[in-house]
Design an enzyme around this catalytic site. Structure first.
Site, PDB file in Angstrom:
ATOM      1  N   TYR A 195     -14.205   4.767   9.900  1.00 16.62           N
ATOM      2  CA  TYR A 195     -13.228   5.359   8.691  1.00 16.62           C
ATOM      3  C   TYR A 195     -13.927   4.711   7.321  1.00 16.62           C
ATOM      4  O   TYR A 195     -14.080   3.315   7.028  1.00 16.62           O
ATOM      5  CB  TYR A 195     -11.875   4.641   8.990  1.00 16.62           C
ATOM      6  N   HIS A 218       0.610  -1.319   0.147  1.00 15.99           N
ATOM      7  CA  HIS A 218       0.015  -0.084  -0.097  1.00 15.99           C
ATOM      8  C   HIS A 218       0.820   1.186   0.049  1.00 15.99           C
ATOM      9  O   HIS A 218       0.167   2.416  -0.200  1.00 15.99           O
ATOM     10  CB  HIS A 218      -0.777   0.021   1.232  1.00 15.99           C
ATOM     11  N   THR A 223      -5.055   9.940  -0.219  1.00 18.63           N
ATOM     12  CA  THR A 223      -6.573   9.812   0.414  1.00 18.63           C
ATOM     13  C   THR A 223      -7.014  10.451   1.397  1.00 18.63           C
ATOM     14  O   THR A 223      -6.158  11.110   1.840  1.00 18.63           O
ATOM     15  CB  THR A 223      -6.790   8.232   0.876  1.00 18.63           C
ATOM     16  N   SER A 241     -12.427   5.331   3.139  1.00 20.72           N
ATOM     17  CA  SER A 241     -11.174   6.137   2.298  1.00 20.72           C
ATOM     18  C   SER A 241     -12.052   6.553   1.240  1.00 20.72           C
ATOM     19  O   SER A 241     -13.099   6.074   0.822  1.00 20.72           O
ATOM     20  CB  SER A 241     -10.298   5.002   2.002  1.00 20.72           C
TER      21      SER A 241
END
Length: 540
Positions: A368, A254, A381, A370
């Protein structure tokens, strides 16, 4: 944020996205599909590097801008003015600076902070099978893709190799704590493995061939999210995984990029490999000597490295055993029905998660979601915060006090949630979120060596950053499902998609949370929402 994190990349950061099967069943063969997808990935690489890849554009008015006529017109506008032409029709080019890291790239472990490495001059593919490493060139000296029949032959040769799993499978080291792995990597280099490691790090990408078929969705999630730690190089920008039976997925690291870049690549590979396959089931592999073209990498291991690998494997096995993954398909409605009611499908899915958690645990928690900020140069992001006063009020009304309200009142509350969620999404996408802003200020404060401002030590700040519900959605005709692990030990990892007529969720958790129960609550919540939207009252 990613490179300084010291936790293992597996489960903590790396997600997966599984491909849909090839519409033509006979092409869902491991060797055929691996060859076709490899060739399609290389076609994407060539198009990208030649500057011919169509740019990512966000169309606010697609009837004007997403047309062949506009594309033809904009081609003749000088690049210094083309942005203005696009702006005039409400089309916004998105940042594509991450794309070059898709290929020939790896995250290298270093003490305290890792580094990203890319070497675009290399032409070989890395293939993992049974924990053994193979490489062969997929691009020739002139920069052309090697013929598909040759790639076919080399992959067939690798699949026919009966080498057992190594006693000390090297790939397990990529599952380790980053500092531990950094020290062991140095040991590998000092022990004469520099050339072999360079081959791994600089490979165009990593193709993982698994020797078993996928049994069901749960097995698919476990295999593609973490596997057995032996047959993946988790530090590569992405691993293209193919199981027996042709089930395919992308597992990606990531730090270099986000789902938007990977999804574009995945869409193009799926489209190209299914519509213009390089080989067919009856195709014959080229008559080449694969035993000389394919190179098997051997690593020299001393006792310290063997011990490091054994410990890494033990720790990895113990961790993945604690992870539960479950999937849900809600089939009583989806995007079509919600759009008719002028409701945001994403808002409704998020409301269902809020209701489900309230039903299961009796409270609201930090959530959360994204959101891409690729509208900005080098945008990554931002966080959408779906838990709001509107979702709290609506969840409590539907879950705890449904009989106190008329269907019209509940519909009104759902509409308020949708409106506010759409506003939050727009603000996050346009750089008006607060999470990244506060994180940036915190990094600045830390870099100056002075004590952190009191705000960052506030309990509320700690609470909002302990995201018990971590959620993400990506919609694509190429993707069957995706998934990731929770970001905190007592949380849920919720990957979801709202389809035209159904809603799918793939949820993960550690022992602190009950996934099956949560998904039952999500199902009941969606049922209640759709019942209310039909103008009926909710049953207990």
């Amino acid at each position: 944020m990613y490179l300084q994190a010291r936790e293992s990349v597996v489960l903590n950061f790396n997600p997966f996205m599984a491909f849909n099967p090839d519409p033509k069943p006979e092409y869902n063969d491991q060797l055929i599909r691996a060859t076709n997808m490899t060739v399609s990935a290389l076609r994407f690489l060539k198009t990208l590097r030649a500057g011919f890849l169509e740019p990512e554009v966000f169309h606010l008015n697609p009837s004007k801008s997403d047309t062949q006529a506009f594309k033809r017109f904009i081609r003749f506008v000088p690049s210094s003015l083309s942005w203005f032409g696009a702006y005039m029709v409400n089309a916004y080019p998105l940042d594509m600076s991450q794309y070059f890291r898709l290929f020939n790239s790896t995250r290298l472990p270093k003490l305290n902070k890792d580094v990203l490495f890319t070497d675009e001059s290399e032409r070989h593919l890395l293939v993992l099978r049974n924990g053994n490493f193979y490489t062969f060139d997929v691009i020739d000296r002139d920069g052309n893709i090697v013929t598909p029949s040759e790639i076919h032959a080399h992959l067939k040769y690798i699949l026919s190799d009966n080498s057992p799993v190594p006693a000390f499978p090297l790939a397990c080291l990529t599952t380790e704590n980053r500092d531990t792995w950094a020290l062991l990597r140095q040991e590998l280099l000092d022990n004469g493995n520099k050339e072999a490691l360079e081959k791994v790090d600089s490979a165009v990408f990593c193709l993982c061939l698994d020797d078993f078929p996928i049994k069901d969705l749960i097995h698919l999630s476990h295999t593609m999210l973490h596997g057995d730690g032996i047959n993946r190089w988790y530090d590569k920008s992405f691993n293209l995984i193919l199981a027996k039976g042709g089930t395919a997925a992308i597992h990606f690291e990531h730090s270099w990029g986000d789902g938007v870049a990977v999804l574009r690549f995945q869409n193009e590979v799926f489209k190209d490999s299914t519509q213009s396959p390089a080989i067919a089931p009856q195709s014959q592999p080229a008559a080449v000597d694969s035993s000389t073209a394919v190179r098997k990498l051997n690593f020299k291991l001393n006792s310290a490295l063997k011990e490091g690998i054994a410990k890494a494997k033990e720790k990895f096995d113990a961790t993945v055993k604690t992870l539960t993954l479950e999937a849900l398909q809600f089939e009583k409605g989806g995007k079509e029905l919600l759009k008719k009611q002028e409701l945001s499908p994403d808002a409704i899915a998020q409301l269902a998660f809020q209701m489900a958690f309230l039903r299961q645990y009796g409270q609201t928690v930090a959530t959360y979601e994204s959101c891409s900020t690729a509208a900005f140069k080098h945008g990554r992001t931002e966080t959408i915060r779906p838990a709001s006063i509107y979702t709290k009020k609506c969840s409590e009304a539907l879950v705890q006090k449904a009989t106190n309200h008329s269907a019209a009142e509940l519909q009104q509350m759902i509409a308020e949630c949708s409106k506010y969620h759409s506003q939050l999404t727009k603000e996050a996408a346009m750089g008006q979120g607060f999470d990244r802003h506060l994180y940036g200020l915190r990094c600045l404060a830390e870099s100056r060596g002075a004590p952190l401002p009191g705000f960052y030590k506030d309990q509320a700040y700690a609470l909002i950053n302990h995201n018990i519900l971590s959620t993400s959605t990506l919609s694509s005709p190429a993707v069957n499902m995706g998934g990731f692990a929770p970001v905190v030990p007592d949380g849920f990892g919720v990957a979801y998609r709202v389809h035209d007529n159904w809603i799918g969720c793939n949820v993960s958790a550690y022992p602190a949370k009950n996934v099956q129960e949560f998904l039952q609550c999500v199902h009941k919540s969606l049922e209640d929402i759709f019942t209310v939207l039909e103008g009926q009252l909710v049953s207990k």
